[in-house]
Design a protein around this motif. Structure first.
Motif, PDB file in Angstrom:
ATOM      1  N   ALA A  60      42.732  44.090  33.817  1.00  0.00           N
ATOM      2  CA  ALA A  60      41.622  44.536  33.268  1.00  0.00           C
ATOM      3  C   ALA A  60      41.614  44.436  31.488  1.00  0.00           C
ATOM      4  O   ALA A  60      40.894  43.820  30.823  1.00  0.00           O
ATOM      5  CB  ALA A  60      40.929  46.083  33.570  1.00  0.00           C
ATOM      6  N   ALA A  61      43.003  44.861  31.174  1.00  0.00           N
ATOM      7  CA  ALA A  61      43.034  44.791  29.732  1.00  0.00           C
ATOM      8  C   ALA A  61      43.331  43.416  29.129  1.00  0.00           C
ATOM      9  O   ALA A  61      42.839  42.846  28.136  1.00  0.00           O
ATOM     10  CB  ALA A  61      44.359  45.633  29.410  1.00  0.00           C
ATOM     11  N   ALA A  62      44.035  42.509  30.027  1.00  0.00           N
ATOM     12  CA  ALA A  62      44.073  41.117  29.735  1.00  0.00           C
ATOM     13  C   ALA A  62      42.810  40.206  29.805  1.00  0.00           C
ATOM     14  O   ALA A  62      42.724  39.621  29.057  1.00  0.00           O
ATOM     15  CB  ALA A  62      45.178  40.444  30.618  1.00  0.00           C
ATOM     16  N   ALA A  63      41.817  40.655  30.483  1.00  0.00           N
ATOM     17  CA  ALA A  63      40.631  39.938  30.809  1.00  0.00           C
ATOM     18  C   ALA A  63      39.699  40.121  29.598  1.00  0.00           C
ATOM     19  O   ALA A  63      39.195  39.433  28.829  1.00  0.00           O
ATOM     20  CB  ALA A  63      40.076  40.433  32.047  1.00  0.00           C
ATOM     21  N   VAL A  64      39.900  41.213  28.981  1.00  0.00           N
ATOM     22  CA  VAL A  64      39.041  41.594  27.854  1.00  0.00           C
ATOM     23  C   VAL A  64      39.726  41.255  26.568  1.00  0.00           C
ATOM     24  O   VAL A  64      39.043  40.563  25.526  1.00  0.00           O
ATOM     25  CB  VAL A  64      38.781  43.133  27.452  1.00  0.00           C
ATOM     26  N   ARG A  65      41.018  40.985  26.524  1.00  0.00           N
ATOM     27  CA  ARG A  65      41.867  40.838  25.510  1.00  0.00           C
ATOM     28  C   ARG A  65      41.622  39.041  25.319  1.00  0.00           C
ATOM     29  O   ARG A  65      41.690  38.775  24.359  1.00  0.00           O
ATOM     30  CB  ARG A  65      43.301  40.864  25.377  1.00  0.00           C
ATOM     31  N   SER A  66      41.488  38.381  26.484  1.00  0.00           N
ATOM     32  CA  SER A  66      41.491  37.003  26.422  1.00  0.00           C
ATOM     33  C   SER A  66      40.184  36.462  26.456  1.00  0.00           C
ATOM     34  O   SER A  66      39.701  35.437  26.179  1.00  0.00           O
ATOM     35  CB  SER A  66      42.158  36.430  27.821  1.00  0.00           C
ATOM     36  N   GLY A  67      38.908  37.381  26.778  1.00  0.00           N
ATOM     37  CA  GLY A  67      37.746  37.114  26.804  1.00  0.00           C
ATOM     38  C   GLY A  67      37.352  36.153  28.042  1.00  0.00           C
ATOM     39  O   GLY A  67      36.207  35.440  27.824  1.00  0.00           O
ATOM     40  N   THR A  68      38.136  36.238  28.883  1.00  0.00           N
ATOM     41  CA  THR A  68      37.947  35.487  30.116  1.00  0.00           C
ATOM     42  C   THR A  68      37.986  36.190  31.499  1.00  0.00           C
ATOM     43  O   THR A  68      38.790  37.268  31.403  1.00  0.00           O
ATOM     44  CB  THR A  68      38.615  34.228  30.379  1.00  0.00           C
ATOM     45  N   SER A  69      37.365  35.938  32.492  1.00  0.00           N
ATOM     46  CA  SER A  69      37.653  36.773  33.905  1.00  0.00           C
ATOM     47  C   SER A  69      39.035  36.462  34.103  1.00  0.00           C
ATOM     48  O   SER A  69      39.575  35.342  33.780  1.00  0.00           O
ATOM     49  CB  SER A  69      36.919  36.205  34.809  1.00  0.00           C
ATOM     50  N   TRP A  70      39.655  37.406  34.520  1.00  0.00           N
ATOM     51  CA  TRP A  70      41.192  37.180  35.133  1.00  0.00           C
ATOM     52  C   TRP A  70      41.405  37.097  36.418  1.00  0.00           C
ATOM     53  O   TRP A  70      40.859  37.837  37.196  1.00  0.00           O
ATOM     54  CB  TRP A  70      41.846  38.407  34.539  1.00  0.00           C
ATOM     55  N   PRO A  71      42.030  36.053  36.831  1.00  0.00           N
ATOM     56  CA  PRO A  71      42.276  36.004  38.482  1.00  0.00           C
ATOM     57  C   PRO A  71      42.934  36.951  39.091  1.00  0.00           C
ATOM     58  O   PRO A  71      44.230  37.408  38.289  1.00  0.00           O
ATOM     59  CB  PRO A  71      42.924  34.440  38.395  1.00  0.00           C
ATOM     60  N   ARG A  72      42.967  36.953  40.282  1.00  0.00           N
ATOM     61  CA  ARG A  72      43.780  38.111  41.049  1.00  0.00           C
ATOM     62  C   ARG A  72      44.654  37.293  41.986  1.00  0.00           C
ATOM     63  O   ARG A  72      44.239  36.481  42.464  1.00  0.00           O
ATOM     64  CB  ARG A  72      42.730  38.962  41.788  1.00  0.00           C
ATOM     65  N   HIS A  73      45.816  37.611  42.152  1.00  0.00           N
ATOM     66  CA  HIS A  73      46.726  37.118  42.596  1.00  0.00           C
ATOM     67  C   HIS A  73      47.310  38.109  43.939  1.00  0.00           C
ATOM     68  O   HIS A  73      48.418  38.117  44.089  1.00  0.00           O
ATOM     69  CB  HIS A  73      48.006  36.571  42.376  1.00  0.00           C
ATOM     70  N   THR A  74      46.524  39.356  44.157  1.00  0.00           N
ATOM     71  CA  THR A  74      47.003  40.251  45.226  1.00  0.00           C
ATOM     72  C   THR A  74      45.968  40.449  45.926  1.00  0.00           C
ATOM     73  O   THR A  74      44.751  39.917  45.611  1.00  0.00           O
ATOM     74  CB  THR A  74      47.092  41.582  44.204  1.00  0.00           C
ATOM     75  N   PRO A  75      45.937  41.247  46.909  1.00  0.00           N
ATOM     76  CA  PRO A  75      45.016  41.671  47.918  1.00  0.00           C
ATOM     77  C   PRO A  75      43.929  42.611  47.331  1.00  0.00           C
ATOM     78  O   PRO A  75      44.374  43.167  46.137  1.00  0.00           O
ATOM     79  CB  PRO A  75      45.759  42.422  49.155  1.00  0.00           C
ATOM     80  N   PRO A  76      42.660  42.614  47.814  1.00  0.00           N
ATOM     81  CA  PRO A  76      41.859  43.722  47.128  1.00  0.00           C
ATOM     82  C   PRO A  76      42.548  45.063  47.252  1.00  0.00           C
ATOM     83  O   PRO A  76      43.039  45.237  48.206  1.00  0.00           O
ATOM     84  CB  PRO A  76      40.458  43.404  47.957  1.00  0.00           C
ATOM     85  N   PRO A  77      42.192  45.863  46.264  1.00  0.00           N
ATOM     86  CA  PRO A  77      42.734  47.392  46.282  1.00  0.00           C
ATOM     87  C   PRO A  77      42.537  48.012  47.555  1.00  0.00           C
ATOM     88  O   PRO A  77      43.575  48.776  47.928  1.00  0.00           O
ATOM     89  CB  PRO A  77      42.074  48.107  44.949  1.00  0.00           C
ATOM     90  N   LEU A  78      41.335  47.951  48.286  1.00  0.00           N
ATOM     91  CA  LEU A  78      41.344  48.508  49.591  1.00  0.00           C
ATOM     92  C   LEU A  78      42.041  47.915  50.916  1.00  0.00           C
ATOM     93  O   LEU A  78      41.764  48.522  51.970  1.00  0.00           O
ATOM     94  CB  LEU A  78      39.718  48.712  49.639  1.00  0.00           C
ATOM     95  N   ALA A  79      42.756  46.705  50.525  1.00  0.00           N
ATOM     96  CA  ALA A  79      43.136  46.255  51.624  1.00  0.00           C
ATOM     97  C   ALA A  79      44.410  46.986  52.113  1.00  0.00           C
ATOM     98  O   ALA A  79      45.199  47.505  51.575  1.00  0.00           O
ATOM     99  CB  ALA A  79      43.576  44.696  51.089  1.00  0.00           C
ATOM    100  N   GLY A  80      44.388  46.966  53.543  1.00  0.00           N
ATOM    101  CA  GLY A  80      45.680  47.327  54.197  1.00  0.00           C
ATOM    102  C   GLY A  80      46.678  46.343  54.301  1.00  0.00           C
ATOM    103  O   GLY A  80      46.418  44.933  53.803  1.00  0.00           O
ATOM    104  N   PRO A  81      47.734  46.535  54.891  1.00  0.00           N
ATOM    105  CA  PRO A  81      48.748  45.293  55.226  1.00  0.00           C
ATOM    106  C   PRO A  81      48.381  44.198  56.050  1.00  0.00           C
ATOM    107  O   PRO A  81      47.741  44.586  57.133  1.00  0.00           O
ATOM    108  CB  PRO A  81      50.053  46.145  55.488  1.00  0.00           C
ATOM    109  N   ALA A  82      48.619  42.857  55.576  1.00  0.00           N
ATOM    110  CA  ALA A  82      48.372  41.905  56.343  1.00  0.00           C
ATOM    111  C   ALA A  82      49.293  41.778  57.577  1.00  0.00           C
ATOM    112  O   ALA A  82      50.338  42.158  57.464  1.00  0.00           O
ATOM    113  CB  ALA A  82      48.598  40.596  55.797  1.00  0.00           C
ATOM    114  N   ARG A  83      48.589  41.535  58.725  1.00  0.00           N
ATOM    115  CA  ARG A  83      49.433  41.568  59.985  1.00  0.00           C
ATOM    116  C   ARG A  83      49.304  40.214  60.820  1.00  0.00           C
ATOM    117  O   ARG A  83      48.310  39.739  60.942  1.00  0.00           O
ATOM    118  CB  ARG A  83      49.273  42.707  60.936  1.00  0.00           C
ATOM    119  N   SER A  84      50.112  39.632  61.405  1.00  0.00           N
ATOM    120  CA  SER A  84      50.118  38.338  62.274  1.00  0.00           C
ATOM    121  C   SER A  84      49.656  38.849  63.591  1.00  0.00           C
ATOM    122  O   SER A  84      49.945  39.829  63.880  1.00  0.00           O
ATOM    123  CB  SER A  84      51.367  37.842  62.340  1.00  0.00           C
TER     124      SER A  84
END
Length: 216
Positions: free
Chosen positions: A192-216
């Protein structure tokens, strides 16, 4: 008897972890560090204050003998703490990190962010304790770390992926929802801090915060 290292023995590699303007300060620090029994592990590269630095992934020096650190200036002690936050012993990493995390120096920030992407839960909790205002827009940590992440997107992307990997491998039994994991909470604030400081939306490379562990 432990031998103090000379600044010529791998000193250049450790000096490369800091901006060149700190060369004399780093030189003073290296004179109190005992000789390493093993070479430092491959460095990771980041940009700090417009300059590329190469920070060792791990160092293996014993800590300086009792009393030696007192001969260093405050700035030199911070450099020493930064270097030992890369130590192979997690207890040493945590103890030294706790002396680094509150610093306002831009060159200390990568040492802290690197530890966000490591597996020791106590270290993640120490970072959160040491940066209580990281999520507060306009605060000193928000500005410092937002600027650092914005200037090092590839490094942060790798950090995100490591956080997810260590959560999934070691900590998802305790934190089944990713958003409750301390590493995720730190990433959200940094992103969130980087997005504001850079003036752009910041890509996410993680699961959404509400996600549980991925299972096969």
């Amino acid at each position: 008897m432990r031998h103090l290292r000379t600044t010529t023995e791998n000193g250049g590699a450790l000096a490369a972890a800091f901006p060149s303007r700190l060369a004399d300060e780093v030189h003073a620090v290296l004179t109190v560090m005992p000789k390493s029994r093993h070479p430092s592990m491959s460095p990771f590269l980041v940009r700090v204050s417009g300059e590329s630095v190469a920070i060792p992934y791990r160092i293996h020096h014993d800590e300086p003998p009792a009393g030696t650190e007192g001969s260093l200036t405050e700035n030199q002690r911070l450099i020493l703490h930064c270097l030992y936050s890369r130590h192979g012993d997690g207890r040493i990493r945590q103890r030294r990190l706790e002396r680094v995390v509150g610093s306002g120096e831009p060159w200390a920030a990568p040492f802290v962010v690197q530890l966000v992407g490591e597996y020791v839960l106590e270290i993640l909790e120490a970072i959160r304790r040491g940066l209580p205002d990281l999520a507060v827009p306009g605060s000193a940590p928000w500005l410092l770390y937002g600027d650092f992440v914005a200037r090092n997107p590839a490094f942060f992307r790798q950090t995100e992926r490591r956080v997810v990997s260590y959560w999934s491998c070691y900590h998802r039994h305790r934190y089944p929802v990713f958003g409750t994991y301390p590493g995720c909470l730190l990433l959200e604030s940094l992103r969130a801090a980087a997005a504001v400081r850079s003036g752009t939306s910041w890509p996410r490379h993680t699961p959404p915060p509400l996600a549980g562990p991925a299972r096969s």
